[in-house]
Design a protein around this motif. Structure first.
Motif, short mmCIF file in Angstrom:
data_model
loop_
_atom_site.label_atom_id
_atom_site.label_comp_id
_atom_site.label_asym_id
_atom_site.label_seq_id
_atom_site.Cartn_x
_atom_site.Cartn_y
_atom_site.Cartn_z
N GLY A 284 -13.31 13.21 -2.28
CA GLY A 284 -13.13 11.77 -2.09
C GLY A 284 -13.61 10.98 -3.31
N LEU A 285 -14.74 11.36 -3.88
CA LEU A 285 -15.26 10.66 -5.07
C LEU A 285 -14.31 10.82 -6.25
N CYS A 286 -13.79 12.04 -6.43
CA CYS A 286 -12.84 12.27 -7.54
C CYS A 286 -11.59 11.41 -7.35
N LEU A 287 -11.11 11.39 -6.09
CA LEU A 287 -9.90 10.60 -5.81
C LEU A 287 -10.18 9.11 -6.00
N SER A 288 -11.41 8.71 -5.70
CA SER A 288 -11.78 7.31 -5.89
C SER A 288 -11.73 6.93 -7.37
N VAL A 289 -12.17 7.85 -8.22
CA VAL A 289 -12.09 7.62 -9.68
C VAL A 289 -10.62 7.51 -10.10
N ALA A 290 -9.81 8.43 -9.57
CA ALA A 290 -8.38 8.41 -9.92
C ALA A 290 -7.73 7.12 -9.43
N TYR A 291 -8.11 6.68 -8.24
CA TYR A 291 -7.52 5.49 -7.61
C TYR A 291 -7.77 4.25 -8.46
N ARG A 292 -8.91 4.25 -9.14
CA ARG A 292 -9.27 3.05 -9.91
C ARG A 292 -9.13 3.27 -11.42
N ARG A 293 -8.17 4.12 -11.77
CA ARG A 293 -8.07 4.44 -13.20
C ARG A 293 -7.45 3.32 -14.01
N PHE A 294 -6.69 2.46 -13.36
CA PHE A 294 -6.06 1.37 -14.13
C PHE A 294 -7.01 0.19 -14.17
N VAL A 295 -7.34 -0.21 -15.39
CA VAL A 295 -8.33 -1.26 -15.56
C VAL A 295 -7.85 -2.58 -14.96
N ASN A 296 -6.53 -2.80 -15.05
CA ASN A 296 -6.01 -4.11 -14.67
C ASN A 296 -5.62 -4.21 -13.20
N VAL A 297 -6.34 -3.59 -12.34
CA VAL A 297 -6.01 -3.74 -10.92
C VAL A 297 -7.05 -4.64 -10.26
N LEU B 123 0.84 -1.21 0.00
CA LEU B 123 0.00 0.00 0.00
C LEU B 123 0.87 1.26 0.00
N ALA B 124 1.96 1.19 0.76
CA ALA B 124 2.85 2.35 0.85
C ALA B 124 3.46 2.65 -0.52
N VAL B 125 3.62 1.65 -1.32
CA VAL B 125 4.16 1.86 -2.66
C VAL B 125 3.06 2.33 -3.59
N VAL B 126 1.89 1.68 -3.44
CA VAL B 126 0.81 1.91 -4.39
C VAL B 126 0.11 3.25 -4.15
N LEU B 127 -0.12 3.57 -2.88
CA LEU B 127 -0.93 4.75 -2.54
C LEU B 127 -0.47 6.04 -3.22
N PRO B 128 0.80 6.43 -3.05
CA PRO B 128 1.20 7.69 -3.66
C PRO B 128 1.05 7.66 -5.18
N ARG B 129 1.17 6.50 -5.76
CA ARG B 129 1.08 6.41 -7.21
C ARG B 129 -0.36 6.53 -7.65
N ARG B 130 -1.25 6.05 -6.82
CA ARG B 130 -2.64 6.00 -7.27
C ARG B 130 -3.50 7.12 -6.69
N ILE B 131 -3.02 7.73 -5.64
CA ILE B 131 -3.73 8.92 -5.14
C ILE B 131 -3.23 10.12 -5.92
N ASP B 132 -4.16 10.97 -6.42
CA ASP B 132 -3.72 12.17 -7.14
C ASP B 132 -3.24 13.19 -6.11
N LEU B 133 -1.91 13.19 -5.90
CA LEU B 133 -1.36 13.99 -4.80
C LEU B 133 -1.53 15.50 -5.01
#
Lengths: 366, 628
Positions: free
Chosen positions: A353-366, A4-14
């Motif tokens: 939060g909703l916008c960040l949720s969309v960003a978090y799930r932007r990669f189809v293959n997760v 999560l520590a690796v993934v979070l910063p990459r997937r949260i729109d900082l």
């Protein structure tokens, strides 16, 4: 956890997140400056509490898949409308409007702020199900209905400003859903006629605000007083401002509702054109990142949700900024993330939060 | 929802691009506006912000003067100083209140309460912390003005009643507006302002108040006024001329200096009230400042209840002063005035003995009035029955409001069969009629009603005037005048000779030896009237009355008018525990009649006991010309 520590910063729109955190911090600082030394001095600590609640709400929404929320949006929307119906029927009047539900400890919530979230979800769900270049008549009707119902219920409270905040949402949905030029023209004509007609339905104080807007010098001490004092506050800030907690206009009580509607004027007075530019740039950044999240979203629903929400935030901010300097009439629209107000701040963080949720799930293959 | 549908994003991307351009335009435009306002015009606005500290001070309109009928001031205004707190100038409210409480030697909590009360008000509206500051206090505050710009001393006008307690009950008093009055007078009065609470001050609040103005100043950062932005001048209240004649009023007040009771003098033709005394009274000047708890409890604990208006709010048994109206009932029945009744000092009715205060022998109606023979009226009352007595009382306005232009008037009681059934829930006992015929029993009247009823006896046409204090209202600026408009006129329907017979009896009361008020006659004045004594205790030996403690002594009435032909004044005097109307009340009535008639007809000889310089250069009384 380590993953999560690796993934979070990459997937949260900082950048998006940081921009909003800075805006919230600016808000708390300005609420402190405009209320300290008065009997409302406790408002800044309350605002800090609301910010914490808002961040928690955002975290919860990021952790839920927005696609589930989209799926259930008609139910969420229906339930939230019920609250507005309840208010219209049984609500108690606070400051002249049935807009509030009293909670314990002197707190109260304004449900119309939260209905925006469910309305945005419903609009995104409607648009997801109609992917033609130009929206079908059914879709247009659905958009109009989804926005019309809460607007009517909020007008009944009555809260003109609160109702107006739903229009950017409807226009965004229509714009991205696809509306032909002739429909836009029709919409503008109908809007102008209804706008002109509703003049006769407005309350006298609301008319006064519009008259004052048209000629602020007309009534020096009356309704124009607020607008004139706000302009003096903004202008007197100059380039660098008078310094935090040093704005004479706001701290001596010349600025009306200086911790809510006119907080930007107080900011402009204390932090000058530099502060104004910085805050405007932050809203620009929020909009730009909203666009980027929408572009990268994995599906049409997510893109639409992010666009509706980020544009809603930005339009409210721009309207408030324009209203503070007297370019638009005073309508009671507050500055998102900055103005004092628990319901508004928590709802804004819900949108984030909703916008960040969309960003978090932007990669189809997760 | 196919995958391809989700991936068709070209229209959305095109629209995104267009919106991005639109957003750029809007953002740039707003940057531009703020650049113009803050950078290009920044200095200009900075100067305005520095200088522009507007302060708006309400200016209360001077309250209209109250004059007597000759133009002598009874209520005026004088300068007074009030302490205002501007909350928006306050950074540390607690410290500010601590400072001012120390300076004035008051409790901080009192001030805090006043600030709390105004909490819902805009913070640029000042809070009135203290009124009627002394000059020393004003000096002390001004000396610290630089440190405490939040405190401002406002000069305003304070009500002053020049003659103290004179006509206090008629004039009424001012007091801080109550929250219910704030609602009633919405918009016309601000919290903390004084409005009329009683008497004329309350009845004519709207006429007297005028409308307040405001001065808007620009003040600098030290609280100094640098310029006046706007000035809305207050519109002073209208001048109110009362029907009161201050000279008559003062004669009556002097008489009541050590007595308790009421006196009223009026012009029978118009109902204009010439004197209005209810004693004791409270100096209305007391209420224009804050009344201390001690002063207030002294007023409340005074056994003579100085706040009661005895003229129109206290009800008394009329006693023998009721007999003229019984005489009216007798004559109305068609009983001849010459018919005689034998008085042996007592008579028996319904198996019970009723006493008379004397042994009068054979008396007819005018003689019965003259000597106030109870046996005559017992006998006649029994013949008439209570309902005919009640009808006569009602004809003269008893049992209902007189319509005076003051509030809280009481209607009194005129007993009848119907009254007994509806109020006491049992039929009238015929035996009660005997005492009702001499004004005892349940009959209750106010002195004002008595005066009005005697006006109907005084007027040849039986007119029953509406008593009033309002004479003329005059706009301070335009000079526009409003005069009193009487309501629909009522009158007592006298059959030919009836009034003349009663008046003959009333004339004999004062002017023929044996009349109960013969001692108070004034040669040439032809005063007609009737005395009355009201028993405070039931059974007693009248010979030893002077030995009774004061609170058990009888009340004394005198009601009358003068002169006999073309009467110009009606006077009613009521003295609580005055023992006899003849000795306690009639002398003042005679003085008032003499003084008033002398003003109208300077040839009249002086009344006994009154040393008056000639009524030389005074304004002629307006009464005569104002009938209507």
């Amino acid at each position: 956890m380590s993953r999560l520590a690796v993934v979070l910063p990459r997937r949260i729109d900082l950048i998006f997140l940081l921009a909003l955190v800075v805006l919230t911090a600016v808000g708390v600082a300005m609420v402190y400056s405009t209320t300290s030394g008065t009997f409302r001095a406790d408002l800044s600590s309350r605002q800090l509490l609301f910010a914490g609640l808002g961040l928690a709400a955002a975290a919860v929404l990021v952790s839920i898949d927005y696609r589930i929320l989209l799926q259930y949006s008609p139910w969420l929307y229906g339930a939230s409308l019920m609250v507005l119906v309840y208010l219209a029927l049984f609500g108690s009047r606070i400051a002249g409007a049935k807009s509030w539900i009293r909670l314990w400890g002197g707190f109260q919530i304004q449900p119309s702020e939260f209905v925006k979230l469910s309305a945005a979800l419903l609009l995104a769900w409607v648009l997801e199900n109609d992917d033609r270049t130009y929206a079908s008549g059914k879709t247009i009707a659905a958009i109009a209905g989804a926005v019309g119902a809460p607007v009517v219920l909020i007008l009944l409270q009555p809260d003109l400003g609160g109702a107006l905040t739903y229009f950017p949402m409807a226009l965004t949905a229509l714009f991205f859903g696809g509306l032909r030029a002739r429909w836009w023209i029709l919409l503008i004509v109908v809007g102008a006629v209804l706008g002109g007609g509703s003049w006769f339905l407005l309350k006298e104080y609301q008319k006064d605000r519009i008259r004052t807007f048209l000629d602020p010098n007309l009534a020096a001490q009356g309704a124009g007083y607020q607008v004139r004092q706000a302009r003096i506050a903004i202008g007197s800030g100059g380039i660098a401002g008078k310094g935090w907690m040093k704005g004479s206009q706001s701290r001596l009580g010349f600025l009306p509702v200086r911790h809510t509607d006119f907080i930007f004027a107080a900011l402009a007075e204390e932090w000058g054109f530099l502060g104004v530019s910085g805050v405007l740039a932050l809203y620009g950044l929020v909009l730009a990142r909203g666009f980027a999240i929408a572009r990268d979203a994995r599906d049409r629903g997510g893109a639409m949700l992010t666009l509706i929400l980020s544009i809603n935030i930005t339009v409210e901010a721009l309207v408030n900024v324009a209203m503070n300097v007297g370019v638009l009439p005073t309508t009671g629209i507050t500055l998102p993330f900055v103005s004092y107000g628990g319901s508004s701040l928590i709802a804004c963080w819900g949108m984030a939060g909703l916008c960040l949720s969309v960003a978090y799930r932007r990669f189809v293959n997760v | 929802m196919t995958e391809s549908a989700r991936e068709d994003r070209r229209p959305v991307l095109v629209r995104l691009g267009r919106l991005a351009i639109g957003a750029w335009v809007v953002f740039t435009a707003l940057f531009g506006v703020y650049w113009i306002e803050q950078v290009l015009r920044g200095d200009e606005f900075a100067r305005q912000a520095e200088n522009n500290r507007e302060r708006s001070v309400p200016v209360t309109a001077p309250r209209g003067l109250i004059l007597d009928r000759n133009g002598t001031a009874m209520a005026e205004n004088e300068p007074s100083f009030a302490l205002l707190l501007y909350r928006r100038e306050t950074l540390d409210l607690d410290g500010s209140l601590q400072f001012i409480a120390g300076l004035l030697g008051h409790s901080r909590d009192d001030f805090l309460k006043k600030v709390e009360r105004d909490r819902t008000n805009y913070d640029f509206v000042p809070v009135v912390l203290e009124e009627n500051l002394t000059l020393a206090e004003v000096g002390a505050i001004q000396a610290r003005a630089l440190e405490h710009p939040e405190f401002v001393v406002q000069i305003s006008k304070r009500r002053i009643y020049k003659n103290g307690t004179v006509a206090a009950h008629a004039l009424g008093q001012l007091g801080e507006v109550t929250s219910s009055q704030l609602v009633k007078l919405s918009g016309r009065v601000r919290p903390g302002e004084a409005v009329g609470q009683k008497g004329v001050e309350a009845a004519y609040q709207d006429l007297l108040a005028g409308s307040s103005g405001a001065r808007t100043f620009i003040i600098d950062s030290y609280g100094r006024e640098t310029a006046e932005l706007e000035r809305v001048e207050p519109v002073p209240g209208n001048t109110l001329t009362l029907t009161i004649d201050l000279e008559l009023q003062q004669i009556a007040e002097a008489y009541f200096a050590n007595r308790v009771g009421a006196a009223i003098a009026l012009d029978p033709r118009t109902g204009e009230i010439l004197a209005f005394v209810s004693a004791p009274s409270v100096d209305p000047n007391l209420f224009t400042r804050r009344v201390s708890r001690k002063e207030w409890s002294e007023i409340l604990e005074n056994p003579n209840h100085p706040l009661n208006d005895r003229v129109l709010q206290n009800l008394y048994s009329p006693g023998s002063a009721w007999k003229p109206f019984v005489a009216y009932a007798i004559l109305k029945r068609g009983i001849q005035p010459g018919e005689r009744v034998f008085c042996s000092g007592a008579a028996t009715f319904y198996g019970r003995s009723f006493r008379c205060h004397g042994v009068h022998g054979s008396v007819d109606l005018p003689t019965a009035l003259q000597v106030s023979c109870d046996v005559y009226f017992y006998t006649m009352g029994k013949r008439l029955g209570i309902d005919e007595l009640a009808e006569a009382g009602h004809a003269f306005g008893f049992g209902r409001l007189t319509g005076i232009d003051l509030s809280h008037e009481k209607a009194g009681i005129v007993p009848s069969n119907e009254w007994s059934l509806s109020v006491r829930k049992h039929p009238w006992y015929p035996g009660e009629t005997i005492s009702a015929a001499i004004g005892q029993g349940p009959v209750l009247v106010s002195p004002l009603q008595m005066a009005r009823a005697f006006a109907a006896l005084a007027n040849t046409d039986g007119a029953l005037p509406t008593p009033h204090l309002f004479h003329i209202g005059e706009n301070f600026r335009s000079g526009e005048r409003f005069i009193y408009r009487p309501p629909v006129r009522e009158s007592v329907p006298f059959a030919p000779g009836v009034r003349e017979t009663i008046v003959e009896g009333l004339w004999r009361v004062v002017n023929v030896p044996g009349g109960t008020a013969y001692a108070s006659r004034v040669a040439g004045l032809d005063i007609c009237g009737k005395t009355g004594s009201v028993q405070v205790i039931g059974q007693k030996d009248t010979k030893k009355a002077h030995l009774l403690p004061n609170e058990l002594k009888d009340h004394g009435w005198f009601a009358g008018f003068a002169p006999r032909n073309n009467p110009k004044i009606v006077v009613v005097v009521f003295v609580e525990h005055g023992e006899h109307g003849s000795s306690a009340a009639a002398p003042l009535a005679a003085r008032l009649c003499a003084a008033w008639l002398q003003k109208n007809r300077p040839a009249v000889p002086e009344a006994p006991g009154i040393a008056r310089a000639g009524a030389g250069p005074e304004t002629p009384p307006v009464g005569a010309g104002n009938g209507g």
